[in-house]
Design a protein around this motif. Structure first.
Motif, mmCIF file in Angstrom:
data_model
loop_
_atom_site.group_PDB
_atom_site.id
_atom_site.type_symbol
_atom_site.label_atom_id
_atom_site.label_comp_id
_atom_site.label_asym_id
_atom_site.label_seq_id
_atom_site.Cartn_x
_atom_site.Cartn_y
_atom_site.Cartn_z
ATOM 1 N N TRP A 350 64.286 40.814 37.737
ATOM 2 C CA TRP A 350 63.725 42.116 38.057
ATOM 3 C C TRP A 350 62.465 42.430 37.259
ATOM 4 O O TRP A 350 61.583 43.146 37.747
ATOM 5 C CB TRP A 350 64.762 43.207 37.858
ATOM 6 C CG TRP A 350 64.321 44.516 38.447
ATOM 7 C CD1 TRP A 350 64.032 45.672 37.789
ATOM 8 C CD2 TRP A 350 64.085 44.786 39.839
ATOM 9 N NE1 TRP A 350 63.639 46.653 38.676
ATOM 10 C CE2 TRP A 350 63.667 46.128 39.946
ATOM 11 C CE3 TRP A 350 64.196 44.020 40.999
ATOM 12 C CZ2 TRP A 350 63.350 46.725 41.161
ATOM 13 C CZ3 TRP A 350 63.885 44.610 42.219
ATOM 14 C CH2 TRP A 350 63.460 45.944 42.289
ATOM 15 N N ALA A 351 62.354 41.922 36.063
ATOM 16 C CA ALA A 351 61.148 42.185 35.279
ATOM 17 C C ALA A 351 59.899 41.722 36.025
ATOM 18 O O ALA A 351 58.820 42.310 35.879
ATOM 19 C CB ALA A 351 61.238 41.478 33.926
ATOM 20 N N ARG A 352 60.061 40.708 36.846
ATOM 21 C CA ARG A 352 58.934 40.215 37.643
ATOM 22 C C ARG A 352 58.855 40.905 38.995
ATOM 23 O O ARG A 352 57.814 41.398 39.409
ATOM 24 C CB ARG A 352 59.063 38.714 37.848
ATOM 25 C CG ARG A 352 57.942 38.132 38.695
ATOM 26 C CD ARG A 352 58.136 36.651 38.945
ATOM 27 N NE ARG A 352 57.026 36.089 39.704
ATOM 28 C CZ ARG A 352 57.013 34.856 40.201
ATOM 29 N NH1 ARG A 352 58.053 34.068 40.010
ATOM 30 N NH2 ARG A 352 55.971 34.424 40.881
ATOM 31 N N TYR A 353 59.990 40.955 39.704
ATOM 32 C CA TYR A 353 59.964 41.394 41.096
ATOM 33 C C TYR A 353 59.924 42.904 41.270
ATOM 34 O O TYR A 353 59.688 43.390 42.385
ATOM 35 C CB TYR A 353 61.146 40.803 41.844
ATOM 36 C CG TYR A 353 61.061 39.297 41.962
ATOM 37 C CD1 TYR A 353 59.879 38.681 42.363
ATOM 38 C CD2 TYR A 353 62.153 38.488 41.669
ATOM 39 C CE1 TYR A 353 59.788 37.310 42.469
ATOM 40 C CE2 TYR A 353 62.075 37.107 41.778
ATOM 41 C CZ TYR A 353 60.889 36.518 42.175
ATOM 42 O OH TYR A 353 60.794 35.160 42.279
ATOM 43 N N ALA A 354 60.135 43.657 40.203
ATOM 44 C CA ALA A 354 59.997 45.113 40.304
ATOM 45 C C ALA A 354 58.587 45.492 40.735
ATOM 46 O O ALA A 354 58.388 46.419 41.531
ATOM 47 C CB ALA A 354 60.342 45.773 38.972
ATOM 48 N N THR A 355 57.610 44.773 40.229
ATOM 49 C CA THR A 355 56.209 45.109 40.520
ATOM 50 C C THR A 355 55.486 44.024 41.309
ATOM 51 O O THR A 355 54.376 44.257 41.777
ATOM 52 C CB THR A 355 55.447 45.353 39.201
ATOM 53 O OG1 THR A 355 55.573 44.194 38.360
ATOM 54 C CG2 THR A 355 56.017 46.567 38.468
ATOM 55 N N HIS A 356 56.101 42.873 41.457
ATOM 56 C CA HIS A 356 55.458 41.751 42.141
ATOM 57 C C HIS A 356 56.319 41.317 43.316
ATOM 58 O O HIS A 356 57.397 40.760 43.128
ATOM 59 C CB HIS A 356 55.262 40.574 41.182
ATOM 60 C CG HIS A 356 54.718 39.341 41.828
ATOM 61 N ND1 HIS A 356 53.392 39.199 42.171
ATOM 62 C CD2 HIS A 356 55.321 38.198 42.237
ATOM 63 C CE1 HIS A 356 53.191 38.026 42.736
ATOM 64 N NE2 HIS A 356 54.371 37.388 42.790
ATOM 65 N N VAL A 357 55.888 41.598 44.535
ATOM 66 C CA VAL A 357 56.646 41.203 45.722
ATOM 67 C C VAL A 357 56.451 39.705 45.934
ATOM 68 O O VAL A 357 55.325 39.226 46.063
ATOM 69 C CB VAL A 357 56.174 41.975 46.964
ATOM 70 C CG1 VAL A 357 56.929 41.516 48.206
ATOM 71 C CG2 VAL A 357 56.362 43.478 46.756
ATOM 72 N N PRO A 358 57.545 38.930 45.963
ATOM 73 C CA PRO A 358 57.386 37.476 46.113
ATOM 74 C C PRO A 358 56.800 37.120 47.469
ATOM 75 O O PRO A 358 56.983 37.824 48.456
ATOM 76 C CB PRO A 358 58.824 36.954 45.965
ATOM 77 C CG PRO A 358 59.686 38.115 46.308
ATOM 78 C CD PRO A 358 58.957 39.334 45.869
ATOM 79 N N SER A 359 56.091 36.006 47.501
ATOM 80 C CA SER A 359 55.430 35.587 48.736
ATOM 81 C C SER A 359 55.270 34.067 48.713
ATOM 82 O O SER A 359 55.164 33.455 47.661
ATOM 83 C CB SER A 359 54.062 36.251 48.856
ATOM 84 O OG SER A 359 53.433 35.912 50.076
ATOM 85 N N ALA A 360 55.268 33.491 49.877
ATOM 86 C CA ALA A 360 55.015 32.052 50.027
ATOM 87 C C ALA A 360 54.190 31.834 51.272
ATOM 88 O O ALA A 360 54.254 32.614 52.227
ATOM 89 C CB ALA A 360 56.334 31.274 50.108
ATOM 90 N N HIS A 361 53.412 30.772 51.272
ATOM 91 C CA HIS A 361 52.603 30.420 52.427
ATOM 92 C C HIS A 361 53.348 29.441 53.319
ATOM 93 O O HIS A 361 54.158 28.650 52.843
ATOM 94 C CB HIS A 361 51.265 29.809 51.983
ATOM 95 C CG HIS A 361 50.398 30.757 51.223
ATOM 96 N ND1 HIS A 361 49.803 31.844 51.793
ATOM 97 C CD2 HIS A 361 50.026 30.761 49.916
ATOM 98 C CE1 HIS A 361 49.102 32.498 50.896
ATOM 99 N NE2 HIS A 361 49.223 31.864 49.749
ATOM 100 N N PRO A 362 53.108 29.468 54.614
ATOM 101 C CA PRO A 362 53.766 28.511 55.521
ATOM 102 C C PRO A 362 53.467 27.068 55.118
ATOM 103 O O PRO A 362 52.408 26.778 54.581
ATOM 104 C CB PRO A 362 53.158 28.848 56.887
ATOM 105 C CG PRO A 362 52.676 30.253 56.767
ATOM 106 C CD PRO A 362 52.236 30.404 55.337
#
Length: 362
Positions: A350-362
């Motif tokens: 949560w320390a990361r994903y609270a402010t950073h929405v995870p994303s990946a490229h195809p």
């Protein structure tokens, strides 16, 4: 007489200080709970625990959702972890129920949902062209079903089905419908989700072990002409078509394929049928505009309980009334196994994903 005066002064000061402390504590107690993940289900069979599962039960039993909160704006109490970081809502089935329930939750003052990830975890019918029962699909698009229709007994004989877009002159075209089909259009039709988040969710969960029983394999033999039904249950990327009609059959399945392709400019692929997702997406979009939620944190996971068209040797009516294999457990299990992996990944980092929405490229 300075001494009594000073004593009274100090007493008043102490009293005021105490009142301020009580007031601060009261405000703190009334502060909304910061939620990390909202699990969105649409129905439950019977009790929340201990009987035949619906969409909620495995979450309630396995994710320590031990607190039950009244939810007057919904159809079922909200379940929550003791610290209120993960909550689960039952929206009720159909577009009407789902949209109203999500709006009610999104405006509930008990919850701080600004950083919450919303995970739709529901069962669905699957196109056997795409996947087999027990599979799970992360959507990049949710497509709505506002349409005009003519009974096929009265429609032109060259029409593939009697359903067409508002303003069009025939099926499978958008000619005459205008160019805006998004969330704020007169007829909202297509809701692009955060494709990077969906890609990340798929990559994070694609190795999830899903149920694959003899009954499931035997059930799928009737759809052996379709490549998806011949494969083992898997986690895929595939899109959601939401309709208030519980439709079924070869012609309507082709309509769903065409509809999703048409409204996503050929970027989307119909995978899962349901009766809630476009209303959920609509509510989330509006709540985002109200600065209550982040629409970019909406994830739609649908898992396959049945096929959307009949097998060889059965009529459409026989197929639509048939029991789900293993009483739907492969789909309920897939929703929890895949969805809980994402839930734990988000809350555990949560320390990361609270402010950073995870994303990946195809």
């Amino acid at each position: 007489m300075p001494f009594p005066f000073m004593t009274r002064f100090r007493a008043v000061g102490l009293l005021m200080g105490a009142l301020c402390t009580v007031s601060s504590l009261a405000r703190a107690a009334d502060a909304p709970w910061p939620v990390k993940v909202v699990i969105v289900t649409t129905f439950e069979n019977g009790a929340d625990t201990g009987d035949r599962p619906g969409e909620l039960q495995l979450w309630a039993e396995r994710e320590h959702l031990s607190e039950k909160l009244d939810f007057p704006g919904g159809v079922h109490p909200i379940l929550s972890t003791p610290d209120h970081s993960v909550i689960a809502v039952v929206t009720g089935m159909s577009l009407v129920n789902a949209g109203a329930s999500v709006m009610a939750l999104g405006t509930d003052p008990r919850f701080d949902l600004h950083q919450a990830y919303w995970l739709v975890a529901g069962i669905a019918g699957v196109d056997p062209q795409v996947a087999s029962v027990g599979s799970a699909a992360w959507a990049r698009y949710v497509v709505n079903d506002v349409a005009q229709s003519i009974d096929m007994r009265e429609a032109p004989k060259d029409w593939p089905y009697g359903i067409y877009a508002n303003g069009a002159q025939r099926p499978d075209t958008l000619d005459g419908t205008g160019t805006d089909h998004g969330a704020l259009a007169d007829y909202p039709m297509v809701f692009p989700l955060n494709a990077g988040l969906a890609q990340w969710a798929w990559r994070t969960t694609r190795a999830t072990r899903l149920m694959d029983t003899p009954q499931m394999r035997d059930f799928s033999k009737g759809w052996a002409d379709y490549p998806g039904a011949r494969h083992k249950p898997a986690v895929i990327l595939g899109d959601s078509f939401a309709s208030d009609q519980y439709w079924h059959g070869i012609h309507l399945n082709q309509y769903a394929r065409d509809w999703v392709r048409m409204f996503t400019a050929s970027h989307g692929v119909f995978a899962m049928s349901n009766m809630e997702d476009s209303a959920i997406a609509t509510a989330m979009f509006r709540l985002d505009r109200m600065h209550r939620v982040d629409y970019q944190r909406l994830m739609v996971l649908r898992t396959a309980s049945n096929y959307t068209l009949p097998p060889q040797g059965q009529t459409t009516l026989q197929s639509v009334t048939a029991e789900y294999p293993d009483e739907g457990m492969p789909a309920y299990e897939a929703a929890w196994r895949v969805g809980s992996t994402i839930t734990h990944t988000l809350t555990g980092n949560w320390a990361r994903y609270a402010t950073h929405v995870p994303s990946a490229h195809p």
